[in-house]
Design a protein around this motif. Sequence first.
Motif, PDB file in Angstrom:
ATOM      1  N   GLN A 170       0.809  -1.219   0.000  1.00  0.00           N
ATOM      2  CA  GLN A 170       0.000   0.000   0.000  1.00  0.00           C
ATOM      3  C   GLN A 170       0.841   1.269   0.000  1.00  0.00           C
ATOM      4  O   GLN A 170       0.293   2.365   0.064  1.00  0.00           O
ATOM      5  CB  GLN A 170      -0.919   0.003   1.222  1.00  0.00           C
ATOM      6  CG  GLN A 170      -1.943  -1.125   1.230  1.00  0.00           C
ATOM      7  CD  GLN A 170      -2.802  -1.110   2.479  1.00  0.00           C
ATOM      8  OE1 GLN A 170      -2.310  -0.973   3.591  1.00  0.00           O
ATOM      9  NE2 GLN A 170      -4.108  -1.235   2.286  1.00  0.00           N
ATOM     10  N   SER A 171       2.153   1.123  -0.084  1.00  0.00           N
ATOM     11  CA  SER A 171       3.056   2.266   0.022  1.00  0.00           C
ATOM     12  C   SER A 171       3.670   2.614  -1.336  1.00  0.00           C
ATOM     13  O   SER A 171       3.633   1.808  -2.274  1.00  0.00           O
ATOM     14  CB  SER A 171       4.182   1.940   1.011  1.00  0.00           C
ATOM     15  OG  SER A 171       5.067   0.970   0.448  1.00  0.00           O
ATOM     16  N   PRO A 172       4.256   3.809  -1.465  1.00  0.00           N
ATOM     17  CA  PRO A 172       4.972   4.149  -2.714  1.00  0.00           C
ATOM     18  C   PRO A 172       6.094   3.171  -3.030  1.00  0.00           C
ATOM     19  O   PRO A 172       6.347   2.875  -4.201  1.00  0.00           O
ATOM     20  CB  PRO A 172       5.504   5.559  -2.422  1.00  0.00           C
ATOM     21  CG  PRO A 172       4.578   6.127  -1.400  1.00  0.00           C
ATOM     22  CD  PRO A 172       4.184   4.961  -0.533  1.00  0.00           C
ATOM     23  N   LEU A 173       6.759   2.663  -1.993  1.00  0.00           N
ATOM     24  CA  LEU A 173       7.816   1.682  -2.236  1.00  0.00           C
ATOM     25  C   LEU A 173       7.234   0.414  -2.848  1.00  0.00           C
ATOM     26  O   LEU A 173       7.812  -0.173  -3.777  1.00  0.00           O
ATOM     27  CB  LEU A 173       8.546   1.354  -0.931  1.00  0.00           C
ATOM     28  CG  LEU A 173       9.674   0.319  -1.008  1.00  0.00           C
ATOM     29  CD1 LEU A 173      10.733   0.738  -2.016  1.00  0.00           C
ATOM     30  CD2 LEU A 173      10.302   0.111   0.368  1.00  0.00           C
ATOM     31  N   GLY A 174       6.075  -0.007  -2.364  1.00  0.00           N
ATOM     32  CA  GLY A 174       5.428  -1.188  -2.924  1.00  0.00           C
ATOM     33  C   GLY A 174       5.083  -1.020  -4.389  1.00  0.00           C
ATOM     34  O   GLY A 174       5.205  -1.953  -5.188  1.00  0.00           O
ATOM     35  N   ALA A 175       4.660   0.199  -4.758  1.00  0.00           N
ATOM     36  CA  ALA A 175       4.346   0.464  -6.169  1.00  0.00           C
ATOM     37  C   ALA A 175       5.586   0.321  -7.034  1.00  0.00           C
ATOM     38  O   ALA A 175       5.526  -0.234  -8.145  1.00  0.00           O
ATOM     39  CB  ALA A 175       3.749   1.868  -6.303  1.00  0.00           C
TER      40      ALA A 175
END
Length: 361
Positions: free
Chosen positions: A331-336
């Motif tokens: 759910q985080s920018p890093l995950g994207a």
Amino acid sequence: MLTQRALPVRPDRTNSLLALYHDGLARHWPASRRLAGHALWAAGRGGWSPAEQLYLGEQVRAHGLSMRDRKGLHRLLNGGAFPLRVNPLKNKQLFAERGHGLPLPDAWDGRTDLRHWLEGQQDIIAKPSFRSKGQGVERFTREGALWRSGEKRQTAVPLAVRLSALARRGGVIQTRLPTHGALADLSPGALPTLRVVTCVDGAGVARVCATALRLSAGGPRPVDNFNAGNLVLAVDASGRCGPAWRSGGNAAPPSRHSRHPLTGAAIEGATLPDHDAALALAIAAHDRFRDGFTVIGWDIGITAAGPVLIEGNWNPGTDILQLVEGRGLSQSPLGALYRDALARLSPDVWRSARAVEREPR
């Protein structure tokens, strides 16, 4: 330790990151390898450990990345990690060589006489190579003609013999860096470090994706690692600190602290000095070490002389990030960025992954 890629028979589609990772393995693996991955899953080699379940809530875990799963994922994204002897993010001597020109701790160069170098030192840190989580790190302080580590005291001669042996095994001996004055009461006993995770995006640009500040809770160990009983907290884009979490070990959930448990200094609302400079250093470091590494976790020391690059990690922990952010990695920018990087992997990279892989040094 081995890399083990456990593959569930029915992937959880609510976790977009894990679904993409597991689908990629299942799509490119032959039937025999899929069966091996399913067997690992049935044996409990994937998913969340009991310790992670203590400090990460159910909602975080539903969208998160466990320690067991992230290693196999990082090994896909960071092809330069093995063999370890040529991995500059694991071989500490190679890291010092590759990082020349970046702000690094002053260290013995391995060529001059070690006893002569020690004559100019008062406080040093010795770090073994190929280790992580602060394991084996020792601090030595000068007391007259002797050097003290914990309760043990010795002269420079046996100390030099011991440190030389450590260096021959790939370890480094560094000057201990003084903590920035603004953080002295927030991290007694060890230099505080800002963990900065950078990831290369689809345009080839290294970006800061996540941060977490680690503070020493005090005590004899000269490290600030969370799993050593220390503190970790979120820092927002302006450098403002949130409340800290302290590890409860493997038997208790972490405790929340707005003030330092030893000194009483206010943590929540404090401003991290040199915040922007530390982020810029992480970007510069990834540009220097980008060959073979899509994602890197940097430890930036917040010192009296400014940010200093302590080390890089090819398999950065995501547990502390998920803890302080209160959300799963997907759910985080890093995950994207992780999803984007996985989607760009070639079929050959997926096919080269094994259910169980040795970690050659």
